[in-house]
Enzyme design. Sequence first.
Site, PDB file in Angstrom:
ATOM      1  CG  ASP A 185      45.542  22.524  51.660  1.00  0.00           C
ATOM      2  OD1 ASP A 185      46.206  23.369  51.102  1.00  0.00           O
ATOM      3  OD2 ASP A 185      45.053  22.724  52.632  1.00  0.00           O
ATOM      4  NE  ARG A 246      34.931  32.114  58.857  1.00  0.00           N
ATOM      5  CZ  ARG A 246      35.197  31.357  60.106  1.00  0.00           C
ATOM      6  NH1 ARG A 246      34.675  30.167  60.275  1.00  0.00           N
ATOM      7  NH2 ARG A 246      35.872  31.781  61.014  1.00  0.00           N
ATOM      8  CG  ASP A 270      28.285  23.992  62.096  1.00  0.00           C
ATOM      9  OD1 ASP A 270      27.004  23.791  63.005  1.00  0.00           O
ATOM     10  OD2 ASP A 270      28.967  24.683  62.869  1.00  0.00           O
ATOM     11  CD  GLU A 275      26.920  31.153  60.413  1.00  0.00           C
ATOM     12  OE1 GLU A 275      27.744  30.371  59.609  1.00  0.00           O
ATOM     13  OE2 GLU A 275      27.279  31.157  61.648  1.00  0.00           O
ATOM     14  CG  HIS A 294      28.843  28.982  63.532  1.00  0.00           C
ATOM     15  ND1 HIS A 294      29.287  29.970  62.645  1.00  0.00           N
ATOM     16  CD2 HIS A 294      30.048  28.433  63.914  1.00  0.00           C
ATOM     17  CE1 HIS A 294      30.536  30.166  62.509  1.00  0.00           C
ATOM     18  NE2 HIS A 294      31.117  29.326  63.320  1.00  0.00           N
ATOM     19  N   GLY A 297      32.000  24.535  66.663  1.00  0.00           N
ATOM     20  CA  GLY A 297      33.046  25.080  67.324  1.00  0.00           C
ATOM     21  C   GLY A 297      32.705  24.926  68.792  1.00  0.00           C
TER      22      GLY A 297
END
Length: 336
Positions: A185, A246, A270, A275, A294, A297
């Site tokens: 990162d 994403r 996922d 999508e 997805h 979440g």
Amino acid sequence: MTDTRRGPTALLVMEEERRADVYPKHVLDEIGELAHWQGPALTRDALRRDPGALEGVEVLLTGWGAPVLDADLLAHAPELKAVLVAAGSVRHLTTPEFWARGIPIVSAAAANARPVAEFTLGQILLGLKQVHRLGREAAAARRYPRDPRVAGGYGSRVGLFGLGQIGRLVAEHLRRFDVEVLACDPVVEPAVARGWGVRLTGIEELFASCDVVSVHAPLLPETEGVVDGPLVSLLPEGATLVNTARGAVLNEPEVIGVLRDRPDLTAVLDVTFPEPPDPLSPLFTLPNVLLTPHLAGAMGRERARLGELVRDELRRLVCGDPLLHAVEPALAATRA
């Protein structure tokens, strides 16, 4: 919704499909004790047809299906003092005109991060045991392998591509296990990462040395397609790639090519781009790809956490306490 005639005037605007999950009765009742409801809940389209419903509204509550806070809509909300969003990113609903008003906006990303991190942890642990690979190989051969080689949960390396809110939470979960956690990162300082139990490294070492790599980078111009074929091809034998961020962070055509050539690898996706995938996409037929729709979440009862976070922030607003989940304008564009 209880009309208490006290506290700030509030209006709830979001899609109907998930409204009852996000704002269940106990949350609406408690919000009704803190605020005066302007009227019944609306959808984004209903508000567009009647923007005058915002007249006198001081707090806008929303979630999935939030209205875009552009100049036209804001012109009907001169008394708006706060926007509380029971969802993650606020990029799609904020505009320069909104930020110019200096109105605080709250995101429930912290509440949505919890189930994503839990899902990710589960997939990481399964990946370290190579559950998906050995399961499909046993099914294809109709016999169990003898003494299969697996990384396991001791002394293995787990890589996190991105240390945002979800990546940090995954790292926190992993501290309970005897694994080494690496991360890539560019905006995190090494000393800060060490405090999270993480060693920063470059993206190539991350992929080349980790038994599981989990993607948590936001979709930005500089991250679009960054997880490409050459990068995935660096993964060690039997490694697992997890993506709950994403879909477009992966260069899917190139990654598909590597997965086709490397049946030892497993991809748990996922999210995809587009999508859902095209019905003819190889992602549906490659045996070493696990597609989940997805669902990492907040789902079902988990969604109430988002509404509860909004309720708690409303209480802080009413009491004059600092908001804990307000989104800084400079950071809004970097949220997933």
